[in-house]
Design a protein around this motif. Structure first.
Motif, PDB file in Angstrom:
ATOM      1  N   PRO A  29      34.987  11.923  34.944  1.00 20.90           N
ATOM      2  CA  PRO A  29      34.001  11.095  35.655  1.00 20.90           C
ATOM      3  C   PRO A  29      33.733   9.750  34.976  1.00 20.90           C
ATOM      4  N   GLY A  30      33.537   9.774  33.663  1.00 23.58           N
ATOM      5  CA  GLY A  30      33.248   8.534  32.956  1.00 23.58           C
ATOM      6  C   GLY A  30      34.432   7.586  32.926  1.00 23.58           C
ATOM      7  N   ALA A  31      35.630   8.130  32.672  1.00 26.04           N
ATOM      8  CA  ALA A  31      36.825   7.295  32.579  1.00 26.04           C
ATOM      9  C   ALA A  31      37.154   6.649  33.916  1.00 26.04           C
ATOM     10  N   TYR A  32      37.066   7.435  34.977  1.00 22.96           N
ATOM     11  CA  TYR A  32      37.396   6.895  36.297  1.00 22.96           C
ATOM     12  C   TYR A  32      36.351   5.883  36.736  1.00 22.96           C
ATOM     13  N   ALA A  33      35.074   6.190  36.481  1.00 22.55           N
ATOM     14  CA  ALA A  33      33.999   5.271  36.875  1.00 22.55           C
ATOM     15  C   ALA A  33      34.161   3.919  36.196  1.00 22.55           C
ATOM     16  N   ARG A  34      34.531   3.912  34.920  1.00 23.84           N
ATOM     17  CA  ARG A  34      34.700   2.645  34.212  1.00 23.84           C
ATOM     18  C   ARG A  34      35.868   1.833  34.766  1.00 23.84           C
ATOM     19  N   ALA A  35      36.965   2.516  35.082  1.00 23.31           N
ATOM     20  CA  ALA A  35      38.102   1.808  35.664  1.00 23.31           C
ATOM     21  C   ALA A  35      37.743   1.238  37.030  1.00 23.31           C
ATOM     22  N   LEU A  36      37.061   2.035  37.828  1.00 19.01           N
ATOM     23  CA  LEU A  36      36.632   1.627  39.165  1.00 19.01           C
ATOM     24  C   LEU A  36      35.722   0.404  39.100  1.00 19.01           C
ATOM     25  N   CYS A  37      34.729   0.467  38.234  1.00 23.68           N
ATOM     26  CA  CYS A  37      33.743  -0.602  38.166  1.00 23.68           C
ATOM     27  C   CYS A  37      34.325  -1.891  37.600  1.00 23.68           C
ATOM     28  N   THR A  38      35.255  -1.763  36.653  1.00 27.93           N
ATOM     29  CA  THR A  38      35.919  -2.952  36.122  1.00 27.93           C
ATOM     30  C   THR A  38      36.633  -3.691  37.245  1.00 27.93           C
ATOM     31  N   GLN A  39      37.287  -2.949  38.126  1.00 30.57           N
ATOM     32  CA  GLN A  39      37.982  -3.570  39.246  1.00 30.57           C
ATOM     33  C   GLN A  39      36.996  -4.195  40.241  1.00 30.57           C
ATOM     34  N   ASN A  40      35.880  -3.511  40.503  1.00 28.84           N
ATOM     35  CA  ASN A  40      34.870  -4.085  41.396  1.00 28.84           C
ATOM     36  C   ASN A  40      34.414  -5.453  40.921  1.00 28.84           C
ATOM     37  N   PHE A  41      34.093  -5.544  39.630  1.00 28.80           N
ATOM     38  CA  PHE A  41      33.546  -6.787  39.099  1.00 28.80           C
ATOM     39  C   PHE A  41      34.617  -7.847  38.872  1.00 28.80           C
ATOM     40  N   LYS A  42      35.849  -7.441  38.799  1.00 26.92           N
ATOM     41  CA  LYS A  42      36.950  -8.402  38.666  1.00 26.92           C
ATOM     42  C   LYS A  42      37.330  -8.981  40.032  1.00 26.92           C
ATOM     43  N   CYS A  43      37.275  -8.154  41.076  1.00 23.02           N
ATOM     44  CA  CYS A  43      37.891  -8.524  42.353  1.00 23.02           C
ATOM     45  C   CYS A  43      36.929  -8.842  43.495  1.00 23.02           C
ATOM     46  N   CYS A  44      35.703  -8.334  43.449  1.00 18.18           N
ATOM     47  CA  CYS A  44      34.806  -8.473  44.602  1.00 18.18           C
ATOM     48  C   CYS A  44      33.904  -9.698  44.496  1.00 18.18           C
ATOM     49  N   SER A  45      33.467 -10.169  45.648  1.00 18.08           N
ATOM     50  CA  SER A  45      32.603 -11.351  45.687  1.00 18.08           C
ATOM     51  C   SER A  45      31.191 -11.012  45.217  1.00 18.08           C
ATOM     52  N   GLY A  46      30.453 -12.050  44.855  1.00 17.48           N
ATOM     53  CA  GLY A  46      29.067 -11.851  44.453  1.00 17.48           C
ATOM     54  C   GLY A  46      28.233 -11.242  45.560  1.00 17.48           C
ATOM     55  N   THR A  47      28.559 -11.561  46.798  1.00 19.23           N
ATOM     56  CA  THR A  47      27.824 -11.011  47.937  1.00 19.23           C
ATOM     57  C   THR A  47      28.007  -9.501  48.026  1.00 19.23           C
ATOM     58  N   ASP A  48      29.234  -9.037  47.775  1.00 18.53           N
ATOM     59  CA  ASP A  48      29.483  -7.603  47.823  1.00 18.53           C
ATOM     60  C   ASP A  48      28.930  -6.886  46.589  1.00 18.53           C
ATOM     61  N   ILE A  49      28.962  -7.550  45.443  1.00 18.89           N
ATOM     62  CA  ILE A  49      28.409  -6.942  44.217  1.00 18.89           C
ATOM     63  C   ILE A  49      26.892  -6.873  44.291  1.00 18.89           C
ATOM     64  N   GLY A  50      26.275  -7.902  44.867  1.00 21.75           N
ATOM     65  CA  GLY A  50      24.830  -7.912  45.029  1.00 21.75           C
ATOM     66  C   GLY A  50      24.099  -7.856  43.702  1.00 21.75           C
ATOM     67  N   ALA A  51      23.062  -7.026  43.634  1.00 22.45           N
ATOM     68  CA  ALA A  51      22.235  -6.920  42.431  1.00 22.45           C
ATOM     69  C   ALA A  51      22.780  -5.901  41.436  1.00 22.45           C
ATOM     70  N   ASN A  52      23.908  -5.277  41.736  1.00 23.17           N
ATOM     71  CA  ASN A  52      24.473  -4.295  40.820  1.00 23.17           C
ATOM     72  C   ASN A  52      24.928  -4.943  39.520  1.00 23.17           C
ATOM     73  N   THR A  53      24.744  -4.245  38.431  1.00 22.59           N
ATOM     74  CA  THR A  53      25.324  -4.637  37.152  1.00 22.59           C
ATOM     75  C   THR A  53      26.470  -3.691  36.845  1.00 22.59           C
ATOM     76  N   MET A  54      27.281  -4.058  35.864  1.00 24.26           N
ATOM     77  CA  MET A  54      28.373  -3.176  35.467  1.00 24.26           C
ATOM     78  C   MET A  54      27.836  -1.805  35.060  1.00 24.26           C
ATOM     79  N   GLN A  55      26.723  -1.789  34.315  1.00 21.72           N
ATOM     80  CA  GLN A  55      26.172  -0.516  33.872  1.00 21.72           C
ATOM     81  C   GLN A  55      25.650   0.307  35.042  1.00 21.72           C
ATOM     82  N   ASP A  56      25.017  -0.354  36.036  1.00 20.26           N
ATOM     83  CA  ASP A  56      24.588   0.344  37.245  1.00 20.26           C
ATOM     84  C   ASP A  56      25.777   1.037  37.890  1.00 20.26           C
ATOM     85  N   CYS A  57      26.837   0.286  38.022  1.00 12.05           N
ATOM     86  CA  CYS A  57      28.037   0.790  38.686  1.00 12.05           C
ATOM     87  C   CYS A  57      28.604   2.002  37.953  1.00 12.05           C
ATOM     88  N   VAL A  58      28.759   1.867  36.643  1.00  9.66           N
ATOM     89  CA  VAL A  58      29.323   2.968  35.854  1.00  9.66           C
ATOM     90  C   VAL A  58      28.427   4.202  35.923  1.00  9.66           C
TER      91      VAL A  58
END
Length: 255
Positions: A29-58
């Motif tokens: 769970p932790g390993a996959y969540a970190r990989a997933l969230c890294t990609q979200n913050f690398k690839c998605c727009s600020g509008t889609d990320i919204g108020a989420n932080t990397m830690q929120d996501c993980v």
């Protein structure tokens, strides 16, 4: 695009979380969540990320994936799933290396790299007894009721045009289109939407379009109460998924 530290973080994640000994089910769970969230913050727009932080996501996705890990453990005890920690390492490495073009179509379990199908291997064929989508080679368990100890049956991965009352009647890569009362393929990032269930990820309530942001969100532009569709649901069916349109990278919620 986000700052270059994202790339460095992705490398460190691959080294720390995915050692040579593989990724055990409790670490998944932790390993996959970190990989997933890294990609979200690398690839998605600020509008889609919204108020989420990397830690929120993980934190949010790790918690959700812990339920999936429990489902995998239960299914494995029934002989319906096989978990391979070495292939899971390869799977997470491959997810971390996806291009933003690939990611931005709407990442789901069904659209994971092919190696992920060897990390959580479904062992139940068509019409076989199942308790969860992850147990079915088709990735679609229908009629299950785990709370009452009732099995469902594995059904076809393609629900195109199937008559439905709700999206629970459709395979995970599909939703029930209220206009036609028939199952339709979930929409990719950027498509017009009004409900989360229409999208491979979720519907951005601000833009009215399917979001790039995969997995569960703590906060963001979506309307209150629409936090988590692992569906992505979300993020995540890992194995045996037919590549027919995608689903949130997670296990399907109980029907």
């Amino acid at each position: 695009m986000r700052a270059s530290w994202i790339g460095a973080l992705a490398v460190s994640i691959g080294i720390a979380a995915c050692s040579e000994s593989g990724v055990s089910l409790d670490k998944f769970p932790g390993a996959y969540a970190r990989a997933l969230c890294t990609q979200n913050f690398k690839c998605c727009s600020g509008t889609d990320i919204g108020a989420n932080t990397m830690q929120d996501c993980v934190d949010t996705n790790e918690s959700s994936l812990q339920f999936l890990a429990g489902s995998i453990s239960d299914a494995q005890s029934r002989g319906r799933v096989r978990y391979d920690k070495d292939k899971m390492k390869d799977c997470i490495d491959a997810v971390s290396k996806l291009t933003c073009d690939d990611w931005s179509t709407g990442f789901t379990m069904s659209s994971q790299p092919a190696i992920c199908d060897q990390a959580v291997v479904a062992m139940v064929g068509m019409d076989g007894a199942c308790r969860d989508d992850i147990e079915c080679v088709t990735g679609n368990c229908q009629g299950e009721d785990p709370a009452n100890d009732v099995d469902g049956a594995c059904k076809a991965a393609d629900s195109s045009g199937l008559s439905c009352v709700s999206s629970d009647d459709c395979a995970p890569d599909f939703y029930c289109d209220a206009a036609t009362s028939a199952c339709a393929a979930k929409k990719v990032t950027g498509a017009t939407c009004s409900l989360n269930e229409e999208c491979r990820t979720r519907c951005n309530g601000t833009t009215g379009q399917c979001s790039c942001y995969a997995g569960c969100a703590m906060a963001g532009p979506v309307s209150p109460g629409l936090l988590c569709l692992l569906a992505v649901a979300c993020l995540i069916l890992l194995a045996g998924r037919a590549r027919n349109g995608g689903r949130c990278a997670l296990s399907r919620p109980a029907k």
